[in-house]
Design a protein around this motif. Structure first.
Motif, short mmCIF file in Angstrom:
data_model
loop_
_atom_site.label_atom_id
_atom_site.label_comp_id
_atom_site.label_asym_id
_atom_site.label_seq_id
_atom_site.Cartn_x
_atom_site.Cartn_y
_atom_site.Cartn_z
N GLY A 1 -10.47 20.69 -0.74
CA GLY A 1 -10.12 20.23 -1.03
C GLY A 1 -8.36 20.21 -2.31
O GLY A 1 -8.10 21.14 -1.27
N GLU A 2 -7.57 19.07 -2.59
CA GLU A 2 -6.76 19.00 -2.61
C GLU A 2 -6.09 19.78 -4.09
O GLU A 2 -6.60 19.58 -4.71
CB GLU A 2 -5.98 17.46 -2.75
N PRO A 3 -4.66 20.73 -3.65
CA PRO A 3 -4.53 21.22 -5.09
C PRO A 3 -4.00 20.30 -5.87
O PRO A 3 -3.11 19.35 -5.31
CB PRO A 3 -2.99 22.42 -3.89
N TRP A 4 -4.33 20.87 -6.91
CA TRP A 4 -3.40 19.89 -7.99
C TRP A 4 -2.07 19.85 -8.06
O TRP A 4 -1.62 18.72 -7.85
CB TRP A 4 -3.85 20.56 -9.65
N ALA A 5 -0.86 20.91 -7.65
CA ALA A 5 -0.19 20.36 -7.37
C ALA A 5 0.54 19.72 -6.49
O ALA A 5 1.70 19.05 -7.28
CB ALA A 5 0.87 21.90 -6.96
N ASP A 6 0.00 19.61 -4.81
CA ASP A 6 0.36 18.49 -4.16
C ASP A 6 -0.47 17.30 -4.66
O ASP A 6 0.16 16.42 -3.95
CB ASP A 6 -0.79 18.93 -2.84
N VAL B 1 1.05 -1.25 -0.23
CA VAL B 1 0.40 0.12 0.07
C VAL B 1 0.53 1.06 0.22
O VAL B 1 1.68 1.42 1.36
CB VAL B 1 -1.37 0.14 1.38
N LEU B 2 0.41 2.24 -1.09
CA LEU B 2 1.29 3.14 -1.07
C LEU B 2 0.23 4.72 -0.76
O LEU B 2 -0.66 4.68 -1.86
CB LEU B 2 1.79 3.44 -2.27
N LEU B 3 0.01 5.17 0.36
CA LEU B 3 -0.35 5.59 0.07
C LEU B 3 -0.91 7.36 -1.33
O LEU B 3 -1.80 7.64 -1.11
CB LEU B 3 -0.33 6.49 1.45
N GLY B 4 1.10 7.47 -1.33
CA GLY B 4 0.44 8.19 -2.41
C GLY B 4 -0.41 8.13 -4.12
O GLY B 4 0.00 8.93 -4.46
N LEU B 5 -0.68 6.99 -3.33
CA LEU B 5 -1.20 7.35 -4.59
C LEU B 5 -3.09 6.38 -4.52
O LEU B 5 -3.67 6.41 -5.51
CB LEU B 5 -0.95 5.04 -5.42
N ASN B 6 -3.06 6.95 -3.62
CA ASN B 6 -4.69 7.16 -3.69
C ASN B 6 -5.08 8.95 -3.98
O ASN B 6 -4.22 9.14 -4.48
CB ASN B 6 -4.18 8.15 -1.91
N GLU B 7 -6.86 8.74 -4.39
CA GLU B 7 -7.33 9.32 -5.48
C GLU B 7 -6.91 10.83 -4.97
O GLU B 7 -6.94 10.77 -3.71
CB GLU B 7 -8.48 8.85 -5.51
N ARG B 8 -7.19 11.78 -5.45
CA ARG B 8 -7.07 13.33 -5.46
C ARG B 8 -8.77 13.39 -4.02
O ARG B 8 -9.19 13.07 -4.63
CB ARG B 8 -8.00 14.21 -6.53
N ASN B 9 -8.28 14.21 -3.27
CA ASN B 9 -9.74 14.98 -2.38
C ASN B 9 -9.74 15.87 -2.93
O ASN B 9 -9.41 16.61 -3.53
CB ASN B 9 -8.88 15.52 -0.82
N TRP B 10 -11.61 14.72 -3.62
CA TRP B 10 -12.53 16.56 -4.09
C TRP B 10 -13.26 16.97 -3.06
O TRP B 10 -13.69 18.39 -3.60
CB TRP B 10 -13.65 15.68 -4.89
N GLY B 11 -12.76 17.01 -1.93
CA GLY B 11 -13.53 18.36 -0.91
C GLY B 11 -15.09 18.07 -0.75
O GLY B 11 -14.99 17.13 -0.95
N ASP B 12 -15.57 19.60 -0.90
CA ASP B 12 -17.01 19.25 -0.67
C ASP B 12 -17.54 19.21 -2.05
O ASP B 12 -18.47 18.34 -2.30
CB ASP B 12 -17.67 20.82 -0.64
N LEU B 13 -16.67 18.21 -2.92
CA LEU B 13 -17.36 17.81 -4.01
C LEU B 13 -16.98 16.62 -4.86
O LEU B 13 -17.83 15.77 -5.02
CB LEU B 13 -16.89 18.25 -5.71
N GLU B 14 -17.16 15.49 -3.60
CA GLU B 14 -17.47 14.50 -2.94
C GLU B 14 -17.82 13.87 -3.37
O GLU B 14 -19.17 14.61 -2.77
CB GLU B 14 -16.56 14.08 -1.67
N GLN B 15 -18.46 12.33 -4.05
CA GLN B 15 -19.56 12.18 -4.12
C GLN B 15 -20.68 12.75 -4.58
O GLN B 15 -21.79 13.01 -5.05
CB GLN B 15 -20.90 11.57 -2.95
N GLN B 16 -19.94 14.41 -5.50
CA GLN B 16 -21.21 14.93 -6.90
C GLN B 16 -20.45 14.65 -7.58
O GLN B 16 -20.08 13.82 -8.11
CB GLN B 16 -20.58 15.92 -5.88
N PRO B 17 -22.46 14.49 -9.08
CA PRO B 17 -21.88 14.70 -10.17
C PRO B 17 -20.75 14.92 -10.97
O PRO B 17 -20.33 16.58 -10.77
CB PRO B 17 -23.37 15.30 -10.51
N ILE B 18 -20.28 14.01 -11.81
CA ILE B 18 -18.73 14.33 -12.61
C ILE B 18 -18.50 15.73 -13.19
O ILE B 18 -18.10 16.66 -13.14
CB ILE B 18 -18.19 13.20 -13.30
#
Length: 177
Positions: free
Chosen positions: A107-112, A77-94
């Protein structure tokens, strides 16, 4: 940012209920749908070879995919491979997704996100000759951004492995595996 020039295979996890509903999964720890389990099982024949390591994110959808796609391996398990944290957009329509370069609310900045993904992949490529990486569509978008210059384009399909091979002319070949 660059990726260490060694070949590897990347595969997105099998379908989740959130994927099926057209919702952003992000760091939401969702399981696979029945279809996702079948997709992972179907990938097993294509992945039947010797891997120096199977690496997954810390989210159960990658663990369950690995369990069905490469059952003979105990993934790391490498936590660095986790998906991006979309913050308030989690579970919202794509359709509500912000451009990748824009930080979603809380959410998580793209650069991070990009930096942690590349760091995790480079750790693998430093230590292993033939890694299989099972992660997320966002991780694939980071790979596309670093290799092709843009994170945009069609979403990678669930449980369809892709081979990344460095070419002689300093480019990469990205082909179905």
């Amino acid at each position: 940012m660059t990726i260490i020039r060694r070949p590897f295979v990347f595969m997105r996890h099998g379908e989740t209920p959130l994927n099926a509903a057209g919702l952003m999964g992000g760091i939401t720890d969702s399981p696979l749908s029945e279809r996702g389990i079948e997709q992972a099982k179907a990938a097993q024949a294509r992945l039947d070879r010797t891997w120096s390591v199977v690496a997954i994110s810390g989210l159960q959808r990658t663990r369950i995919t690995a369990l069905h796609a490469v059952p003979q391996y105990e993934p790391i398990v490498l936590l660095g491979l986790n998906e991006r944290n979309w913050g308030d957009l989690e579970q919202q329509p794509i359709a509500q997704q912000t451009p990748y370069e824009v930080t979603p609310p809380n959410g998580e900045p793209w650069a991070d996100f990009q930096a942690r993904v590349i760091d995790a992949i480079n750790q693998l490529l430093t230590h292993y000759d033939t890694p299989l990486i099972i992660a997320h569509s966002g991780v694939n978008r980071v790979l596309n951004n670093v290799i092709l210059g843009s994170p945009y384009g069609p979403r990678i399909n669930n449980a369809e492995p892709t081979l990344f091979t460095p070419s002689q002319d300093n480019d990469w070949l990205i082909t179905p595996y």
